[in-house]
Motif scaffolding. Structure first.
Motif, mmCIF file in Angstrom:
data_model
loop_
_atom_site.group_PDB
_atom_site.id
_atom_site.type_symbol
_atom_site.label_atom_id
_atom_site.label_comp_id
_atom_site.label_asym_id
_atom_site.label_seq_id
_atom_site.Cartn_x
_atom_site.Cartn_y
_atom_site.Cartn_z
ATOM 1 N N TYR A 78 -39.327 -9.535 27.117
ATOM 2 C CA TYR A 78 -38.082 -8.764 27.132
ATOM 3 C C TYR A 78 -38.389 -7.278 27.161
ATOM 4 C CZ TYR A 78 -36.045 -13.214 25.815
ATOM 5 O OH TYR A 78 -35.664 -14.528 25.811
ATOM 6 N N GLY A 119 -33.568 -5.435 25.454
ATOM 7 C CA GLY A 119 -33.287 -6.820 25.118
ATOM 8 C C GLY A 119 -33.055 -7.718 26.310
ATOM 9 N N GLN A 120 -33.301 -7.205 27.512
ATOM 10 C CA GLN A 120 -33.111 -7.990 28.736
ATOM 11 C C GLN A 120 -34.391 -8.766 29.049
ATOM 12 O OE1 GLN A 120 -32.368 -4.450 31.004
ATOM 13 N NE2 GLN A 120 -30.172 -4.851 31.111
ATOM 14 N N GLN A 121 -34.244 -10.042 29.354
ATOM 15 C CA GLN A 121 -35.415 -10.839 29.700
ATOM 16 C C GLN A 121 -35.937 -10.424 31.076
ATOM 17 O OE1 GLN A 121 -35.035 -15.145 30.416
ATOM 18 N NE2 GLN A 121 -36.727 -15.394 28.990
ATOM 19 N N TYR A 132 -42.713 -3.755 25.782
ATOM 20 C CA TYR A 132 -42.000 -5.022 25.905
ATOM 21 C C TYR A 132 -42.022 -5.741 24.554
ATOM 22 C CZ TYR A 132 -42.825 -4.254 30.883
ATOM 23 O OH TYR A 132 -42.880 -3.714 32.134
ATOM 24 N N ILE A 133 -41.221 -6.790 24.467
ATOM 25 C CA ILE A 133 -41.248 -7.698 23.331
ATOM 26 C C ILE A 133 -41.567 -9.082 23.885
ATOM 27 C CG2 ILE A 133 -39.892 -8.790 21.493
ATOM 28 C CD1 ILE A 133 -40.369 -5.864 20.956
ATOM 29 N N ARG A 181 -41.315 -12.879 22.995
ATOM 30 C CA ARG A 181 -40.585 -13.729 22.052
ATOM 31 C C ARG A 181 -40.936 -15.195 22.301
ATOM 32 N NH1 ARG A 181 -34.608 -12.878 22.445
ATOM 33 N NH2 ARG A 181 -35.136 -10.948 21.389
ATOM 34 N N ASP A 237 -37.647 -18.210 15.895
ATOM 35 C CA ASP A 237 -38.152 -17.116 16.739
ATOM 36 C C ASP A 237 -39.335 -16.396 16.107
ATOM 37 O OD1 ASP A 237 -36.311 -17.370 18.801
ATOM 38 O OD2 ASP A 237 -34.850 -16.061 17.847
ATOM 39 N N SER A 272 -41.539 -12.868 17.279
ATOM 40 C CA SER A 272 -41.578 -11.769 18.236
ATOM 41 C C SER A 272 -42.751 -10.852 17.947
ATOM 42 C CB SER A 272 -40.290 -10.951 18.176
ATOM 43 O OG SER A 272 -39.193 -11.739 18.561
#
Length: 75
Positions: free
Chosen positions: A20, A24-26, A56-57, A59, A66, A68
């Motif tokens: 992401y 927060g957008q994949q 980026y994250i 997850r 979850d 992260s």
């Protein structure tokens, strides 16, 4: 650069693994579905999105829980 993520499952589990952006957008889905117990590895080669550093994250969701981790890629 290339990003590699490794994880180990203690039992067969429903897994979703995604990358992401900071909004927060994949931006990538590396896995979605059932995986057997044991070690797993996935790699991601991001597109260069301008600048020399991108954040980026990563997850990982295992059976609804979850995990992260931040990812910093330098070009």
């Amino acid at each position: 650069g290339q990003f590699s993520v490794e994880y180990s499952l203690p039992k067969s589990s429903k897994v979703q693994l995604g990358i992401y952006n900071m909004l927060g957008q994949q931006v990538a889905q590396l896995h979605q579905g059932q995986q057997p117990k044991g070690k797993h590895q996935h790699q991601w080669m991001p597109l260069k999105h301008g600048g020399s550093v991108n954040y980026y994250i990563c997850r990982l969701t295992v059976n609804g829980k979850d995990f992260s981790q931040p990812v910093i890629l330098r070009h």
